[in-house]
Design an enzyme around this catalytic site. Structure first.
Site, PDB file in Angstrom:
ATOM      1  N   HIS A 144      -4.518   4.594   9.483  1.00  0.00           N
ATOM      2  CA  HIS A 144      -5.855   3.989   9.464  1.00  0.00           C
ATOM      3  C   HIS A 144      -5.734   2.471   9.539  1.00  0.00           C
ATOM      4  O   HIS A 144      -4.688   1.906   9.197  1.00  0.00           O
ATOM      5  CB  HIS A 144      -6.606   4.381   8.186  1.00  0.00           C
ATOM      6  N   CYS A 204      -2.296   0.545   8.618  1.00  0.00           N
ATOM      7  CA  CYS A 204      -1.524   1.283   7.630  1.00  0.00           C
ATOM      8  C   CYS A 204      -1.036   2.560   8.317  1.00  0.00           C
ATOM      9  O   CYS A 204      -1.838   3.433   8.651  1.00  0.00           O
ATOM     10  CB  CYS A 204      -2.457   1.588   6.458  1.00  0.00           C
ATOM     11  N   ASP A 254      -8.712  -5.595   5.431  1.00  0.00           N
ATOM     12  CA  ASP A 254      -8.206  -6.393   4.311  1.00  0.00           C
ATOM     13  C   ASP A 254      -6.801  -6.933   4.565  1.00  0.00           C
ATOM     14  O   ASP A 254      -6.033  -7.146   3.644  1.00  0.00           O
ATOM     15  CB  ASP A 254      -8.235  -5.572   3.020  1.00  0.00           C
ATOM     16  N   ARG A 267      -5.333  -4.606   8.564  1.00  0.00           N
ATOM     17  CA  ARG A 267      -4.130  -3.952   8.041  1.00  0.00           C
ATOM     18  C   ARG A 267      -4.031  -2.576   8.682  1.00  0.00           C
ATOM     19  O   ARG A 267      -4.804  -1.670   8.379  1.00  0.00           O
ATOM     20  CB  ARG A 267      -4.195  -3.817   6.521  1.00  0.00           C
ATOM     21  N   CYS A 301       0.805  -1.228   0.000  1.00  0.00           N
ATOM     22  CA  CYS A 301       0.000   0.000   0.000  1.00  0.00           C
ATOM     23  C   CYS A 301       0.838   1.278   0.000  1.00  0.00           C
ATOM     24  O   CYS A 301       0.312   2.356  -0.231  1.00  0.00           O
ATOM     25  CB  CYS A 301      -0.958   0.010   1.192  1.00  0.00           C
ATOM     26  N   HIS A 351      -1.822  11.053  15.657  1.00  0.00           N
ATOM     27  CA  HIS A 351      -2.364  10.376  14.479  1.00  0.00           C
ATOM     28  C   HIS A 351      -1.305   9.418  13.926  1.00  0.00           C
ATOM     29  O   HIS A 351      -0.152   9.791  13.736  1.00  0.00           O
ATOM     30  CB  HIS A 351      -2.737  11.403  13.411  1.00  0.00           C
TER      31      HIS A 351
END
Length: 139
Positions: free
Chosen positions: A109, A123, A113, A121, A69, A106
């Site tokens: 996310h 990410c 999947d 996941r 990704c 932060h």
């Protein structure tokens, strides 16, 4: 059972002084680094991934994998209390934002999947993480 996390509360002025411009933009203003640009994307060393802002442990290398990704991906956090989850309705999408449970930084996310181990996941922006290989995963 969710593990207790010691909260880190500091004024915005502290974060502005302590972080680089990019770290502040991503960690404190919910920004995103460009895909495939992060320093930890291809890191394969054994160790702990911690929060850039407060140094709280978040992920271990055993849970890192290449999702393709463009950001470091993990199939699980280091423990159930390390991550805070928030609904994110920005950019015309419904997503789950992940933040450091200790300092509310932060991270990125989480998506449903991921690999079969957890189906998730995580990410994460590289700039939201620091890597410490002096602590081996599993210790």
């Amino acid at each position: 059972m969710k593990q207790k996390v010691e909260k880190v509360v500091k004024p915005d002025e502290h974060w502005r002084e302590a972080l680089s411009d990019e770290e502040y933009r991503v960690c404190r203003e919910q920004g995103t680094e460009a895909p495939f640009s992060g320093k930890l994307l291809h890191n394969k060393a054994t160790g702990i991934y911690a929060c850039t802002c407060c140094k709280a442990p978040l992920f271990i290398s055993d849970n890192k994998y290449d999702s393709g990704c463009g950001w470091p991906s993990f199939d699980a956090p280091i423990n159930d209390g390390a991550i805070r989850y928030l609904e994110d309705l920005s950019h015309g999408m419904t997503r789950t934002e992940i933040r450091c449970a200790a300092c509310d930084s932060h991270l990125g996310h989480v998506f449903p999947d991921g690999p079969k181990t957890t189906g998730e996941r995580f990410c994460v922006n590289s700039v939201s993480l620091i890597f410490n290989n002096s602590q081996k995963s599993g210790e």
